[in-house]
Design an enzyme around this catalytic site. Structure first.
Site: not given
Length: 323
Positions: A263, A295, A189, A260, A286, A165
């Site tokens: 990514r 994806y 995150k 992104h 994730h 990210r």
């Protein structure tokens, strides 16, 4: 209302370990901003309705707010994010005993597959990604005879090689990179730490930048950041976004390219190459596999290749042509 909101922000920092970006987004969604026309924050709407106490908000108020946002042309994804911020805020009000009942459903918020009746149904869009030819053209564009070019090449190589990210790339320090093992220690995150890998080209570009690019950008002030701007300070997120946009325009790419997208490109190319979904999930950081599953779309080229290699009639057709 301001006093309660300040307590809410303190709660997010102390108990939820929210990142500065989460705090900024929640503050924008709840308090609102006038940067792009009329303010669209929840509190701004309450003031327009002359509601000055959270206890006076009911389900109809929320419905009116959603209708108002739609009339303002706000995207469904933005509306869903604002509802998420409101739900989090009211969860705090209940926890603190400020309210006894919430106008927005709280209990089902975290259950998989459930959606509040207030939440708009989102349009499912496939992620934008670059082809192999497009990404190679983009990466090779920076002028590596200049220190900024060496830095930019390293950034582009690393974004594509790792799927980071932009916030994770921005936070990288010198001691987060191990060129010998080609590993990167990333703070993702929720302050979760993970190890991300990179290939030989990315490691080579970073090595070149560190040896003959970064020293020329560094100032007298000691800075531990991996990527520096022209003043020797940590390159900002906005700076990373701008340089990527400028290179994409210079390449003549018609797609809107931002960090992104690289990514998305990383994940798509990994899966097209046969990578396991769980591995890609781990590399992307994730928490939920369903997030990675967006994806699993494949390019037309890959679909054609699989079809020709597996479908019996397609193979027979090739045999007839060969005969």
């Amino acid at each position: 209302m301001q006093e309660v909101f300040n307590r809410y922000l303190d709660y997010l920092k102390a108990e939820c370990n929210a990142s500065r970006y989460t705090l900024r987004n929640y503050e924008s969604d709840l308090k609102g901003t006038f940067k792009r026309g009329a303010g669209k924050g929840f509190f701004q709407f309450l003031l327009l309705q002359q509601i000055r106490d959270f206890r006076d908000v009911d389900k109809q108020t929320l419905r009116d707010y959603l209708t108002w946002l739609m009339e303002q042309g706000v995207k469904k994804s933005s509306i869903a994010r604002k509802l998420s911020a409101i739900r989090s805020f009211y969860r705090f009000l209940l926890k603190e005993g400020i309210l006894q009942k919430s106008p927005i459903p709280i209990s089902s918020a975290g259950r998989k597959g459930e959606r509040s009746s207030l939440s708009p149904k989102l349009d499912r869009r496939l992620p934008v990604f670059l082809t192999q030819q497009e990404i190679e053209k983009l990466i090779n564009l920076p002028d590596i005879s200049k220190p900024q070019g060496k830095r930019d090449r390293a950034i582009l190589e690393l974004l594509y090689a790792s799927g980071l990210r932009v916030s994770e790339l921005w936070q990288l320090n010198l001691d987060h990179i191990d060129l010998a093992t080609r590993e990167i220690r990333v703070i993702g995150k929720g302050s979760k730490e993970r190890i991300v890998l990179m290939g030989v080209p990315a490691a080579a570009a970073i090595s070149d930048y560190l040896s003959s690019g970064r020293p020329l950008l560094a100032s007298r002030i000691r800075e531990n950041a991996l990527f520096l701007n022209s003043r020797g300070r940590r390159l900002s997120i906005r700076g990373i976004q701008l340089l990527l946009h400028e290179y994409a325009v210079a390449c003549g790419l018609e797609k809107s390219v931002h960090p992104h997208v690289l990514r998305h490109t990383f994940a798509t190319h990994m899966l097209d190459g046969g990578a396991d979904l769980r591995v890609v999930q781990e590399l992307l950081g994730h928490a939920d596999l369903s997030t990675t599953q967006i994806y699993t779309h494949i390019t037309k080229q890959q679909a054609r290749k699989v079809y020709l290699n597996t479908h019996p009639m397609a193979q027979k057709g090739d045999e007839r042509n060969a005969d």
